[in-house]
Motif scaffolding. Structure first.
Motif, PDB file in Angstrom:
ATOM      1  N   THR A 126       0.833  -1.204   0.000  1.00 55.62           N
ATOM      2  CA  THR A 126       0.000   0.000   0.000  1.00 55.62           C
ATOM      3  C   THR A 126       0.866   1.252   0.000  1.00 55.62           C
ATOM      4  N   VAL A 127       1.926   1.251   0.795  1.00 58.75           N
ATOM      5  CA  VAL A 127       2.853   2.389   0.804  1.00 58.75           C
ATOM      6  C   VAL A 127       3.496   2.548  -0.568  1.00 58.75           C
ATOM      7  N   ALA A 128       3.913   1.435  -1.176  1.00 60.83           N
ATOM      8  CA  ALA A 128       4.523   1.488  -2.508  1.00 60.83           C
ATOM      9  C   ALA A 128       3.524   1.994  -3.544  1.00 60.83           C
ATOM     10  N   LEU A 129       2.283   1.566  -3.452  1.00 60.58           N
ATOM     11  CA  LEU A 129       1.236   2.019  -4.360  1.00 60.58           C
ATOM     12  C   LEU A 129       1.049   3.532  -4.263  1.00 60.58           C
ATOM     13  N   ILE A 130       1.011   4.040  -3.065  1.00 64.75           N
ATOM     14  CA  ILE A 130       0.828   5.483  -2.862  1.00 64.75           C
ATOM     15  C   ILE A 130       2.031   6.259  -3.385  1.00 64.75           C
ATOM     16  N   ARG A 131       3.225   5.765  -3.105  1.00 65.65           N
ATOM     17  CA  ARG A 131       4.441   6.455  -3.593  1.00 65.65           C
ATOM     18  C   ARG A 131       4.502   6.449  -5.123  1.00 65.65           C
ATOM     19  N   ASN A 132       4.178   5.302  -5.729  1.00 64.79           N
ATOM     20  CA  ASN A 132       4.209   5.217  -7.193  1.00 64.79           C
ATOM     21  C   ASN A 132       3.159   6.123  -7.829  1.00 64.79           C
ATOM     22  N   ALA A 133       2.006   6.208  -7.200  1.00 62.35           N
ATOM     23  CA  ALA A 133       0.963   7.089  -7.724  1.00 62.35           C
ATOM     24  C   ALA A 133       1.415   8.541  -7.630  1.00 62.35           C
ATOM     25  N   GLY A 134       2.094   8.890  -6.548  1.00 66.53           N
ATOM     26  CA  GLY A 134       2.583  10.249  -6.369  1.00 66.53           C
ATOM     27  C   GLY A 134       3.678  10.610  -7.349  1.00 66.53           C
ATOM     28  N   LYS A 135       4.506   9.637  -7.737  1.00 68.68           N
ATOM     29  CA  LYS A 135       5.596   9.894  -8.688  1.00 68.68           C
ATOM     30  C   LYS A 135       5.073  10.219 -10.078  1.00 68.68           C
ATOM     31  N   GLY A 136       3.933   9.670 -10.413  1.00 70.12           N
ATOM     32  CA  GLY A 136       3.381   9.877 -11.752  1.00 70.12           C
ATOM     33  C   GLY A 136       2.641  11.189 -11.920  1.00 70.12           C
ATOM     34  N   LEU A 137       2.536  11.966 -10.869  1.00 71.42           N
ATOM     35  CA  LEU A 137       1.789  13.226 -10.926  1.00 71.42           C
ATOM     36  C   LEU A 137       2.715  14.421 -11.145  1.00 71.42           C
ATOM     37  N   GLN A 138       2.119  15.505 -11.604  1.00 66.73           N
ATOM     38  CA  GLN A 138       2.876  16.744 -11.768  1.00 66.73           C
ATOM     39  C   GLN A 138       3.178  17.331 -10.387  1.00 66.73           C
ATOM     40  N   ALA A 139       4.125  18.251 -10.337  1.00 66.65           N
ATOM     41  CA  ALA A 139       4.567  18.820  -9.068  1.00 66.65           C
ATOM     42  C   ALA A 139       3.458  19.585  -8.354  1.00 66.65           C
ATOM     43  N   ASN A 140       2.550  20.209  -9.066  1.00 62.91           N
ATOM     44  CA  ASN A 140       1.497  21.005  -8.431  1.00 62.91           C
ATOM     45  C   ASN A 140       0.148  20.277  -8.392  1.00 62.91           C
ATOM     46  N   ALA A 141       0.162  18.962  -8.430  1.00 61.77           N
ATOM     47  CA  ALA A 141      -1.078  18.176  -8.452  1.00 61.77           C
ATOM     48  C   ALA A 141      -1.800  18.275  -7.105  1.00 61.77           C
ATOM     49  N   SER A 142      -3.097  18.083  -7.158  1.00 60.75           N
ATOM     50  CA  SER A 142      -3.907  18.164  -5.937  1.00 60.75           C
ATOM     51  C   SER A 142      -4.101  16.774  -5.319  1.00 60.75           C
ATOM     52  N   ALA A 143      -4.596  16.779  -4.090  1.00 62.66           N
ATOM     53  CA  ALA A 143      -4.895  15.526  -3.399  1.00 62.66           C
ATOM     54  C   ALA A 143      -5.971  14.753  -4.141  1.00 62.66           C
ATOM     55  N   LYS A 144      -6.886  15.485  -4.765  1.00 63.63           N
ATOM     56  CA  LYS A 144      -7.959  14.836  -5.533  1.00 63.63           C
ATOM     57  C   LYS A 144      -7.370  14.061  -6.710  1.00 63.63           C
ATOM     58  N   GLU A 145      -6.376  14.614  -7.371  1.00 61.95           N
ATOM     59  CA  GLU A 145      -5.740  13.916  -8.489  1.00 61.95           C
ATOM     60  C   GLU A 145      -5.026  12.653  -8.004  1.00 61.95           C
ATOM     61  N   LEU A 146      -4.332  12.759  -6.878  1.00 62.01           N
ATOM     62  CA  LEU A 146      -3.678  11.589  -6.302  1.00 62.01           C
ATOM     63  C   LEU A 146      -4.718  10.518  -5.956  1.00 62.01           C
ATOM     64  N   SER A 147      -5.821  10.928  -5.383  1.00 64.74           N
ATOM     65  CA  SER A 147      -6.895   9.989  -5.041  1.00 64.74           C
ATOM     66  C   SER A 147      -7.433   9.298  -6.282  1.00 64.74           C
ATOM     67  N   THR A 148      -7.622  10.053  -7.345  1.00 61.95           N
ATOM     68  CA  THR A 148      -8.136   9.492  -8.591  1.00 61.95           C
ATOM     69  C   THR A 148      -7.180   8.448  -9.157  1.00 61.95           C
ATOM     70  N   VAL A 149      -5.888   8.759  -9.150  1.00 57.98           N
ATOM     71  CA  VAL A 149      -4.887   7.810  -9.660  1.00 57.98           C
ATOM     72  C   VAL A 149      -4.886   6.539  -8.817  1.00 57.98           C
ATOM     73  N   LEU A 150      -4.924   6.680  -7.500  1.00 52.27           N
ATOM     74  CA  LEU A 150      -4.933   5.507  -6.606  1.00 52.27           C
ATOM     75  C   LEU A 150      -6.162   4.636  -6.842  1.00 52.27           C
ATOM     76  N   LEU A 151      -7.319   5.245  -6.911  1.00 50.39           N
ATOM     77  CA  LEU A 151      -8.558   4.486  -7.104  1.00 50.39           C
ATOM     78  C   LEU A 151      -8.590   3.813  -8.472  1.00 50.39           C
ATOM     79  N   ASN A 152      -8.082   4.493  -9.491  1.00 46.26           N
ATOM     80  CA  ASN A 152      -8.015   3.887 -10.831  1.00 46.26           C
ATOM     81  C   ASN A 152      -7.076   2.688 -10.843  1.00 46.26           C
ATOM     82  N   HIS A 153      -5.968   2.807 -10.142  1.00 46.16           N
ATOM     83  CA  HIS A 153      -5.017   1.699 -10.095  1.00 46.16           C
ATOM     84  C   HIS A 153      -5.636   0.481  -9.391  1.00 46.16           C
ATOM     85  N   ILE A 154      -6.311   0.711  -8.284  1.00 44.43           N
ATOM     86  CA  ILE A 154      -6.949  -0.404  -7.563  1.00 44.43           C
ATOM     87  C   ILE A 154      -8.056  -1.026  -8.408  1.00 44.43           C
TER      88      ILE A 154
END
Length: 175
Positions: A126-154
């Protein structure tokens, strides 16, 4: 005189009986005491297991609760705050997972090695999933974008790892 002879015979038989009982007691004393000692040890061991059973059940319950609490679907809803950037949110998610894990670390005393291994692996993945999702985002991305990437991956996974982990933990308890 018959009463005296009768009394002497009674005394002889009583003494002979006492000698037989004494000899039998002497011969079997060690075996009998060993048996009662082992019986008492088994009773104590059984009582100790009976005392541990509620702790084991509680430990398995805590592992299932842990799996549910670190499931990103539940974690994202619980920790999301409006206006948070992705990097800060990622760190908050990881800190929450680590805190949950540390809170439950002593449960490994009461659960099987398999159940604890599944729990630890679920945390690490789960920690690795969150870190990998965060790496794929732009520097100014929002928490909502991170949430969307995580949910799409799952959602893209063949099986939900959190449901699989809960099933495995339950099987370890029953098996």
């Amino acid at each position: 005189m018959d009463i005296i002879a009768f009394s002497i015979d009674v005394v002889k038989y009583v003494l002979a009986g006492c000698m037989v009982v004494g000899l039998a007691n002497w011969m079997f004393w060690k075996k009998y005491n060993g048996y009662t000692f082992r019986l008492k040890m088994l009773e104590q061991k059984h009582a100790a297991k009976k005392d541990i059973l509620p702790l084991r059940l509680q430990a398995y319950e805590r592992l299932i609760l842990f799996a549910e609490r670190i499931n990103p679907v539940n974690l994202l809803v619980r920790l999301h705050q409006q206006g948070t950037d992705a990097e800060e949110f990622e760190q908050r998610l990881i800190n929450e997972i680590r805190a949950e894990y540390e809170h439950n670390i002593t449960q490994q005393l009461y659960v099987s090695d398999v159940a604890w291994s599944v729990t630890r692996q679920l945390k690490d993945n789960t920690v690795a999933l969150i870190r990998n999702a965060g790496k794929g985002l732009q520097a100014n991305a929002s928490a909502k974008e991170l949430s969307t990437v995580l949910l799409n991956h799952i959602a893209a996974l063949d099986g939900n790892p959190y449901e699989i982990a809960v099933r495995t933990i339950k099987n370890e308890l029953m098996g």
